[in-house]
Design an enzyme around this catalytic site. Structure first.
Site, mmCIF file in Angstrom:
data_model
loop_
_atom_site.group_PDB
_atom_site.id
_atom_site.type_symbol
_atom_site.label_atom_id
_atom_site.label_comp_id
_atom_site.label_asym_id
_atom_site.label_seq_id
_atom_site.Cartn_x
_atom_site.Cartn_y
_atom_site.Cartn_z
ATOM 1 N N SER A 241 0.858 -1.181 0.000
ATOM 2 C CA SER A 241 0.000 0.000 0.000
ATOM 3 C C SER A 241 0.895 1.232 0.000
ATOM 4 C CB SER A 241 -0.929 -0.021 1.215
ATOM 5 O OG SER A 241 -0.192 -0.296 2.393
ATOM 6 N N GLU B 118 1.242 5.483 0.838
ATOM 7 C CA GLU B 118 0.703 6.650 1.543
ATOM 8 C C GLU B 118 1.006 7.947 0.797
ATOM 9 O OE1 GLU B 118 1.089 6.833 5.878
ATOM 10 O OE2 GLU B 118 1.862 8.871 5.620
ATOM 11 N N THR C 74 -3.028 11.190 4.205
ATOM 12 C CA THR C 74 -2.873 11.710 5.568
ATOM 13 C C THR C 74 -3.872 12.829 5.859
ATOM 14 O OG1 THR C 74 -1.176 13.287 4.924
ATOM 15 C CG2 THR C 74 -0.422 11.115 5.641
ATOM 16 N N ALA D 74 -3.815 17.040 11.998
ATOM 17 C CA ALA D 74 -4.485 17.004 13.304
ATOM 18 C C ALA D 74 -5.384 18.217 13.468
ATOM 19 C CB ALA D 74 -3.458 16.954 14.421
ATOM 20 N N ARG E 197 -4.348 9.279 16.773
ATOM 21 C CA ARG E 197 -4.552 10.396 17.685
ATOM 22 C C ARG E 197 -4.219 11.702 16.977
ATOM 23 N NH1 ARG E 197 -0.424 11.847 22.392
ATOM 24 N NH2 ARG E 197 0.696 12.472 20.524
ATOM 25 N N ASP F 200 -0.841 14.515 15.939
ATOM 26 C CA ASP F 200 0.207 15.173 16.706
ATOM 27 C C ASP F 200 -0.324 16.410 17.373
ATOM 28 O OD1 ASP F 200 2.480 13.555 16.718
ATOM 29 O OD2 ASP F 200 2.716 13.934 14.568
ATOM 30 N N HIS G 27 6.745 4.997 20.760
ATOM 31 C CA HIS G 27 6.289 6.367 20.532
ATOM 32 C C HIS G 27 7.090 7.314 21.428
ATOM 33 C CE1 HIS G 27 3.508 9.853 20.712
ATOM 34 N NE2 HIS G 27 3.312 9.527 19.453
ATOM 35 N N LYS H 299 -5.595 -0.470 21.499
ATOM 36 C CA LYS H 299 -6.148 -0.126 20.178
ATOM 37 C C LYS H 299 -6.697 -1.374 19.482
ATOM 38 C CE LYS H 299 -2.405 2.457 18.818
ATOM 39 N NZ LYS H 299 -1.639 3.507 18.105
ATOM 40 N N PHE I 126 12.819 14.843 10.327
ATOM 41 C CA PHE I 126 11.595 14.070 10.474
ATOM 42 C C PHE I 126 11.766 12.974 11.530
ATOM 43 C CE2 PHE I 126 8.035 12.258 7.817
ATOM 44 C CZ PHE I 126 7.358 13.458 7.725
ATOM 45 N N HIS J 166 4.026 -1.017 3.623
ATOM 46 C CA HIS J 166 3.274 0.227 3.387
ATOM 47 C C HIS J 166 4.325 1.313 3.144
ATOM 48 C CE1 HIS J 166 -0.021 3.167 3.987
ATOM 49 N NE2 HIS J 166 0.873 3.904 4.623
HETATM 50 P P1 FAD Z 1 -1.955 6.859 20.350
HETATM 51 O O1 FAD Z 1 -2.031 5.418 20.012
HETATM 52 O O2 FAD Z 1 -3.138 7.466 21.016
HETATM 53 O O3 FAD Z 1 -0.666 7.045 21.299
HETATM 54 C C1 FAD Z 1 -0.139 8.327 21.525
HETATM 55 C C2 FAD Z 1 0.726 8.310 22.794
HETATM 56 O O4 FAD Z 1 -0.108 8.262 23.948
HETATM 57 C C3 FAD Z 1 1.668 7.115 22.909
HETATM 58 O O5 FAD Z 1 2.830 7.562 23.565
HETATM 59 C C4 FAD Z 1 0.909 6.148 23.787
HETATM 60 O O6 FAD Z 1 1.766 5.241 24.470
HETATM 61 C C5 FAD Z 1 0.195 7.098 24.738
HETATM 62 N N1 FAD Z 1 -1.119 6.622 25.180
HETATM 63 C C6 FAD Z 1 -2.089 6.075 24.461
HETATM 64 N N2 FAD Z 1 -3.178 5.782 25.209
HETATM 65 C C7 FAD Z 1 -2.873 6.224 26.447
HETATM 66 C C8 FAD Z 1 -3.601 6.258 27.679
HETATM 67 N N3 FAD Z 1 -4.857 5.799 27.754
HETATM 68 N N4 FAD Z 1 -2.978 6.786 28.767
HETATM 69 C C9 FAD Z 1 -1.718 7.277 28.671
HETATM 70 N N5 FAD Z 1 -0.988 7.263 27.536
HETATM 71 C C10 FAD Z 1 -1.565 6.749 26.448
HETATM 72 N N6 FAD Z 1 -0.368 12.142 12.252
HETATM 73 C C11 FAD Z 1 -1.256 13.013 11.718
HETATM 74 O O7 FAD Z 1 -1.486 14.093 12.282
HETATM 75 N N7 FAD Z 1 -1.895 12.729 10.533
HETATM 76 C C12 FAD Z 1 -1.717 11.563 9.878
HETATM 77 O O8 FAD Z 1 -2.320 11.347 8.826
HETATM 78 C C13 FAD Z 1 -0.805 10.612 10.426
HETATM 79 N N8 FAD Z 1 -0.604 9.404 9.854
HETATM 80 C C14 FAD Z 1 0.199 8.466 10.458
HETATM 81 C C15 FAD Z 1 0.300 7.193 9.905
HETATM 82 C C16 FAD Z 1 1.095 6.216 10.511
HETATM 83 C C17 FAD Z 1 1.172 4.845 9.902
HETATM 84 C C18 FAD Z 1 1.835 6.537 11.693
HETATM 85 C C19 FAD Z 1 2.726 5.502 12.330
HETATM 86 C C20 FAD Z 1 1.729 7.805 12.244
HETATM 87 C C21 FAD Z 1 0.902 8.779 11.664
HETATM 88 N N9 FAD Z 1 0.733 10.047 12.203
HETATM 89 C C22 FAD Z 1 -0.136 10.953 11.648
HETATM 90 C C23 FAD Z 1 1.482 10.434 13.410
HETATM 91 C C24 FAD Z 1 0.682 10.162 14.690
HETATM 92 O O9 FAD Z 1 -0.495 10.927 14.703
HETATM 93 C C25 FAD Z 1 1.571 10.530 15.870
HETATM 94 O O10 FAD Z 1 2.625 9.607 15.998
HETATM 95 C C26 FAD Z 1 0.863 10.751 17.166
HETATM 96 O O11 FAD Z 1 1.773 11.383 18.049
HETATM 97 C C27 FAD Z 1 0.360 9.475 17.826
HETATM 98 O O12 FAD Z 1 -0.718 8.940 17.178
HETATM 99 P P2 FAD Z 1 -1.268 7.482 17.560
HETATM 100 O O13 FAD Z 1 -2.492 7.243 16.802
HETATM 101 O O14 FAD Z 1 -0.188 6.488 17.478
HETATM 102 O O15 FAD Z 1 -1.617 7.766 19.131
#
Ligand code: FAD
Length: 287
Positions: A12, A14, A45, A48, A103, A105, A147, A163, A214, A264
């Site tokens: 896939s 991106e 993408t 946020a 989530r 950034d 992370h 998740k 990055f 990917h």
């Molecule tokens: P989460 O899974 O929510 O985790 C975020 C942090 O919070 C981690 O450190 C985790 O350990 C911690 N955490 C989670 N749940 C809890 C809890 N209940 N209590 C305490 N801590 C917790 N960003 C964008 O803005 N747009 C995009 O399109 C985008 N695409 C991406 C695609 C991929 C494949 C990847 C790997 C990243 C992408 N990102 C994107 C970046 C991503 O949004 C960031 O890395 C962001 O900081 C974390 O997102 P996440 O979904 O992994 O968060």
């Protein structure tokens, strides 16, 4: 790492939503080139807080009009539940069946939480399942090198488990150049009883300074030997690209041979580096 063979190998690509008409034309050209490899889907993408909402939607709409399967990314930080549901309703009406749930950034200087109604990706996955049942195939992010904001590796693995338990069907990793980190991550997932495909995210190397910038921000490690070699090429872009293609192709080959369920590619809206790596892997255009 045990083989993830029960899953068919998938490829896939991106993309990010372009800001200008010229950027869109470039994207369209590159997508047409990449689509000849018959990928499972193209993902797009999402900024946020919804900062690219319209542009992501327009790119997804164009991809769908070309008959290509798409997976819009959706980040929840800074958005309300009803805004998220509205976006997903639009995608559902468009025939989209797959999303990448994140989530997002946080704006710099912001603390964790309090920026919207959903603070973590597991809550977004839960909301999608609650509102749309099984309509969407949900991908989430995975971090083999962890992370950057996670308090420790175990807490991050537990978050990944949350998740999956919330209903994720698959995961895409942050990019890495240390395959052992991926193998260990898969072992940990298996140890936790998680059985979803975790597809390595692959970042082709095309530019030294942007890669370093990055990688610092997202917590991906550039191994010293790669960094030193890239540094030595200076402004010699052609050598950087050739070295990058060789290194990344070798890593992809190894990952697939060791059982990774697919790849990917973070294409950065370019087709040539990804096409060269795919050619080295023996993937030839299907159309
Ligand atoms: P989460 O899974 O929510 O985790 C975020 C942090 O919070 C981690 O450190 C985790 O350990 C911690 N955490 C989670 N749940 C809890 C809890 N209940 N209590 C305490 N801590 C917790 N960003 C964008 O803005 N747009 C995009 O399109 C985008 N695409 C991406 C695609 C991929 C494949 C990847 C790997 C990243 C992408 N990102 C994107 C970046 C991503 O949004 C960031 O890395 C962001 O900081 C974390 O997102 P996440 O979904 O992994 O968060």
């Amino acid at each position: 790492m045990k083989s993830q063979e029960p899953f068919t190998k998938t490829f896939s690509f991106e993309l990010f939503p372009p800001k200008t008409g010229a950027g869109m034309e470039k994207l369209q050209h590159n997508v047409r080139e990449l689509s000849r490899l018959d990928p499972l889907y193209f993902s797009v993408t999402f900024g946020a807080g919804g900062s690219t909402r319209e542009r992501t939607f327009d790119s997804v709409q164009w991809l769908a009009s070309e008959g290509l399967d798409t997976a819009p990314h959706l980040s929840c930080i800074g958005s309300t539940r009803s805004e998220i549901v509205e976006i997903l309703d639009q995608y559902k009406a468009q025939g989209v069946r797959r999303v990448v749930a994140l989530r997002g950034d946080l704006p710099s200087g912001a603390g964790l939480g309090g920026l919207g109604e959903l603070n973590y990706a597991n809550e977004l996955v839960g909301l999608i399942r609650e509102e749309f049942a099984d309509h969407f195939h949900i991908e989430v992010a995975a971090y083999p090198e962890f992370h950057p904001q996670a308090p420790n590796a175990n807490a991050d693995l537990k978050n990944f488990m949350r998740k999956v338990e919330a209903g994720a069907d698959g995961a895409i990793t942050q990019y890495f150049y240390n395959p052992d980190a991926y193998y260990r991550f898969i072992d940990s997932c298996e140890g936790m009883g998680l059985a979803i495909p975790v597809v390595p995210g692959i970042m082709p190397i095309t530019n030294y300074s942007s890669l370093m910038r990055f990688s610092d921000a997202c917590g991906a490690e550039i191994p010293r030997w790669i960094r030193k070699r890239l540094e030595a090429y200076g402004d010699d872009i052609e050598s950087i690209r050739a070295f990058g293609i060789e290194v990344v192709s070798g890593m992809c080959e190894q990952l697939l041979a060791q059982g990774a369920p697919g790849l990917h590619f973070y294409t950065m809206n370019q087709s040539v580096p990804t096409l060269r790596i795919c050619a080295n892997l023996g993937l030839s255009p299907a159309r």
